[in-house]
Motif scaffolding. Sequence first.
Motif, mmCIF file in Angstrom:
data_model
loop_
_atom_site.group_PDB
_atom_site.id
_atom_site.type_symbol
_atom_site.label_atom_id
_atom_site.label_comp_id
_atom_site.label_asym_id
_atom_site.label_seq_id
_atom_site.Cartn_x
_atom_site.Cartn_y
_atom_site.Cartn_z
ATOM 1 N N ASN A 314 0.966 -1.371 -0.012
ATOM 2 C CA ASN A 314 -0.040 0.016 0.189
ATOM 3 C C ASN A 314 0.851 1.309 0.012
ATOM 4 O O ASN A 314 0.663 2.080 -0.741
ATOM 5 C CB ASN A 314 -0.816 -0.039 1.217
ATOM 6 C CG ASN A 314 -2.118 -1.228 1.130
ATOM 7 O OD1 ASN A 314 -2.451 -1.450 0.047
ATOM 8 N ND2 ASN A 314 -2.488 -1.492 2.325
ATOM 9 N N ARG A 317 2.607 1.785 -3.504
ATOM 10 C CA ARG A 317 1.560 1.987 -4.622
ATOM 11 C C ARG A 317 1.540 3.470 -4.305
ATOM 12 O O ARG A 317 1.468 4.372 -5.450
ATOM 13 C CB ARG A 317 0.570 1.318 -4.789
ATOM 14 C CG ARG A 317 0.621 -0.124 -5.411
ATOM 15 C CD ARG A 317 -0.722 -0.754 -5.423
ATOM 16 N NE ARG A 317 -1.546 -1.071 -4.163
ATOM 17 C CZ ARG A 317 -1.449 -2.168 -3.717
ATOM 18 N NH1 ARG A 317 -0.785 -3.220 -4.056
ATOM 19 N NH2 ARG A 317 -2.454 -2.328 -2.454
ATOM 20 N N ASP A 318 1.029 4.099 -3.248
ATOM 21 C CA ASP A 318 0.885 5.480 -2.979
ATOM 22 C C ASP A 318 1.903 6.351 -2.821
ATOM 23 O O ASP A 318 1.595 7.546 -3.272
ATOM 24 C CB ASP A 318 -0.057 5.585 -1.627
ATOM 25 C CG ASP A 318 -1.533 4.688 -1.895
ATOM 26 O OD1 ASP A 318 -1.919 4.400 -2.737
ATOM 27 O OD2 ASP A 318 -1.965 4.706 -0.632
ATOM 28 N N ASP A 323 4.043 6.011 -10.623
ATOM 29 C CA ASP A 323 2.812 5.729 -11.362
ATOM 30 C C ASP A 323 2.205 4.205 -10.524
ATOM 31 O O ASP A 323 1.525 3.680 -11.263
ATOM 32 C CB ASP A 323 2.757 5.473 -12.723
ATOM 33 C CG ASP A 323 1.322 5.581 -13.424
ATOM 34 O OD1 ASP A 323 0.534 6.119 -12.775
ATOM 35 O OD2 ASP A 323 1.035 5.000 -14.596
ATOM 36 N N ASN A 325 -0.341 3.608 -8.670
ATOM 37 C CA ASN A 325 -1.693 3.309 -8.921
ATOM 38 C C ASN A 325 -2.307 3.367 -10.465
ATOM 39 O O ASN A 325 -3.419 3.555 -10.750
ATOM 40 C CB ASN A 325 -2.485 4.083 -8.058
ATOM 41 C CG ASN A 325 -2.435 3.856 -6.570
ATOM 42 O OD1 ASN A 325 -2.556 2.846 -6.129
ATOM 43 N ND2 ASN A 325 -1.816 5.094 -5.757
ATOM 44 N N SER A 625 -7.036 -5.366 -12.630
ATOM 45 C CA SER A 625 -6.844 -4.189 -11.482
ATOM 46 C C SER A 625 -7.014 -4.662 -10.287
ATOM 47 O O SER A 625 -6.319 -4.426 -9.160
ATOM 48 C CB SER A 625 -8.167 -3.279 -11.655
ATOM 49 O OG SER A 625 -9.313 -4.021 -11.719
ATOM 50 N N TRP A 628 -3.309 -5.939 -9.312
ATOM 51 C CA TRP A 628 -2.384 -4.850 -9.284
ATOM 52 C C TRP A 628 -2.743 -4.296 -7.953
ATOM 53 O O TRP A 628 -1.852 -3.663 -7.268
ATOM 54 C CB TRP A 628 -2.468 -3.813 -10.482
ATOM 55 C CG TRP A 628 -1.945 -4.389 -11.785
ATOM 56 C CD1 TRP A 628 -1.193 -5.520 -11.870
ATOM 57 C CD2 TRP A 628 -2.060 -3.851 -13.064
ATOM 58 N NE1 TRP A 628 -0.978 -5.464 -13.221
ATOM 59 C CE2 TRP A 628 -1.450 -4.733 -14.002
ATOM 60 C CE3 TRP A 628 -2.645 -2.783 -13.735
ATOM 61 C CZ2 TRP A 628 -1.508 -4.431 -15.223
ATOM 62 C CZ3 TRP A 628 -2.753 -2.384 -14.884
ATOM 63 C CH2 TRP A 628 -2.134 -3.205 -15.670
ATOM 64 N N ALA A 629 -3.830 -3.781 -7.656
ATOM 65 C CA ALA A 629 -4.422 -2.857 -6.531
ATOM 66 C C ALA A 629 -4.890 -3.587 -5.485
ATOM 67 O O ALA A 629 -4.864 -3.039 -4.498
ATOM 68 C CB ALA A 629 -5.346 -1.774 -7.317
ATOM 69 N N ASN A 650 -10.000 -7.254 -3.857
ATOM 70 C CA ASN A 650 -9.972 -5.810 -4.189
ATOM 71 C C ASN A 650 -10.567 -5.235 -2.801
ATOM 72 O O ASN A 650 -10.633 -5.928 -1.678
ATOM 73 C CB ASN A 650 -10.958 -5.655 -5.158
ATOM 74 C CG ASN A 650 -12.508 -5.773 -4.901
ATOM 75 O OD1 ASN A 650 -12.841 -6.336 -3.910
ATOM 76 N ND2 ASN A 650 -13.367 -5.178 -5.500
ATOM 77 N N GLU A 651 -10.310 -3.726 -2.658
ATOM 78 C CA GLU A 651 -10.783 -3.141 -1.386
ATOM 79 C C GLU A 651 -11.824 -3.519 -0.901
ATOM 80 O O GLU A 651 -12.056 -3.460 0.339
ATOM 81 C CB GLU A 651 -10.182 -1.751 -1.621
ATOM 82 C CG GLU A 651 -10.098 -1.078 -0.366
ATOM 83 C CD GLU A 651 -8.720 -1.225 0.271
ATOM 84 O OE1 GLU A 651 -8.882 -1.123 1.534
ATOM 85 O OE2 GLU A 651 -7.811 -1.713 -0.174
#
Length: 736
Positions: A314, A317-318, A323, A325, A625, A628-629, A650-651
């Motif tokens: 986290n 990525r942030d 890049d 995200n 997605s 990756w995230a 996913n989130e």
Amino acid sequence: MIKIRINTKPLPYCFLLFVSAFISTKSVAQLVVIPIETQHNALVLQTDTNKHLGTIYFGKKLSKSTEYTKVSAQFKQTPDYTGVLNSVYTPSGSRNLLEPAITVTHADGNNSLDLKYVKHELKNINSNVSLLSIFLKDPIYNFKVTLQYKIYFKEDVIEQWSAISHGEKGNVTLHKYASANLYLKGGNYYLTQYHGDWAKEMQPEESKLTHGIKTLDSKLGTRADLFQPPVFMVSLNKPATEDEGTVLFAGLAYSGNFRTDLEVDYQDNLRIISGINNYASPYTLKPNEEFTTPVFLYTLSTQGKGAASRNLHNWARDYKLLDGNGSRLTLLNNWEATYFDFNENKLARLLKDTKKLGVELFLLDDGWFANKYPRNGDVAGLGDWQENKKKLPNGISSLLKEARQNQVKFGIWIEPEMVNPKSELYEKHPDWVVKQPNRPEHYFRNQLVLDLTNPKVQDFVYGVVDDLFTKNPELAYIKWDCNAVIYNAHSATLKNQDHFYIEYVRGLYKVLEKIRAKYPKVPMMLCSGGGGRVDYAALQYFTEFWPSDNTDAMERIFMQWEYSYFYPSIATANHVTDWGKQPIKFRTDVAMMGKLGFDIVVSELAEKDLKFCQEAIKNYDDVKSTIWAGNQYRLSDPRTANVASMLYVNEDKTTGVIFNYLVNNRYGANSSSPILLKGLDPSKNYRIHEINLYPGTNSTIKADQVYSGDFLSTVGFNPDVNSGRTSVILKIEQAK
């Protein structure tokens, strides 16, 4: 006790900082306490009566911050004969008897150093990130160290570095200059470190730390991670598992020589000191010059390795990965299809294959340049970055036109830091090469390293990239390679050779900063003969990295597993190649666990293999997605089980992807038991169905079944992996 709260209006995700002043009945000295708190953890610093700043606690955050000062009294250990065992930045030459974080020779020749607390300042960068600066100074000499702590509250991540300066009447020599000096208390300490070589990256080893010093380091100059990556884990009390135990993940964000010392002292405490390797690198610090060390980053988890890795993902990525995200391009590389043997007609056919396969970009690899000494192998041409007229008579622009006609993008390989002795560049500028003037040259992959301490060489390397984009503005991707290490370290232009290793990395970063200032968004792969330069300082300039030249899918399962502890999947470039004996489905499934690419001869694929790849790319576009995230969960370890299993969720916990592979080919090996899923909402219901089926095969998974998140995390799910189903990808979706 008088407690002063610095943040009068604390922000939602900002750590709390307190200064506590204690008036002792035995002393009028004021003790300063600084608890640095993230969402779950606390690193607590405190001065003693002599203003030496030490660590009194590092662990799970306490509900009452006032109780941190009670921790030390609970330990009945051997006396600290030095008074500085727990120093936040241990100096040498005075009271310290163990490994120092900093060693200096003052302008007058004195080798002692004493650092005392002066003050600290807090700056809130945003609602989640704060910067704490702690100022230390020698009481005798005008010598200062500023310790910087950049705290990411929500992610439980801390970046730490030091800034060293002085106002003495002459130069000061820095013999050691660490970025950070951590101090942990535990019953036992278990180190997980990594080692490797070309095609054998990220091989883990876990061992119990014993008294004395364990050193992790590199002296390679460039491609510094070849034998020893800079990342590691330390478990406290007992080896941490995926979901249990206290564990520290850490690493130096630096692309050159690094050194981490892990010392279990005579009190049974652990001191971790990390920074630039001071090997052959005493640094002459001028008056009023500031020497800033690279970032040492770490996260502590009391809930096992999985939580620590998700913290880093986290955060990366942030805040750190270029890049992080954003999106990534799927590609077809020509390397294994042609190696150095190609021309415009061959490449035109491969560009048509790129469109046929269904990926977004064609990557032209090594061999497209040099004329006097044409690049027909790895023995010549490196450094001569003009198009080879025989292979590409119409230049790169003609390939870009062909790519445009096929509705795909075009990327290119470069290795601008290196040179072959058999090249025009070497003939014209022998003084641009790293080599000792009075010793025979020694080559790594038939090449030498260009001297990036030289500003003219920095301009040249930048020019390689800039010229490509100036002449070909449609260029959409760069693969930046780095295949040699530094032998016979010497610069023909650097005045102080002791600074060589440091100035080389500074030169590299200057070039990359200049490139990114002009071309901020162009995707670039960080390649270094595989994973030879994977660190978070370099990844600020690159969108992805190449884990290994070993693309055997079975080997990659193990490598990608270990890399995943420290780096998010969006940063990991995985290609489908002809390495190994696995079928195309297995190879493609493994490559989908990050940023997907292909390096195969599309025209030679069997009809069903081609159809599978085309459909797999569509499936990948549907789930990438989440990969990756999403939050990553390791479910079944390939080193201890027959089946490797990895889950991305996913989130919102509404969709997920599970990758499952048979990693044991012995008779009867299979997924005999259900695999417990993680990261799902126990109150939600889910359906699971298989994707990426090979043409003509049917799934054994019943797609109409509904399972609660509670069932999947308590009982589990069996992906039905066996010798007939060696690779199984499952998509999880919330049942409405």
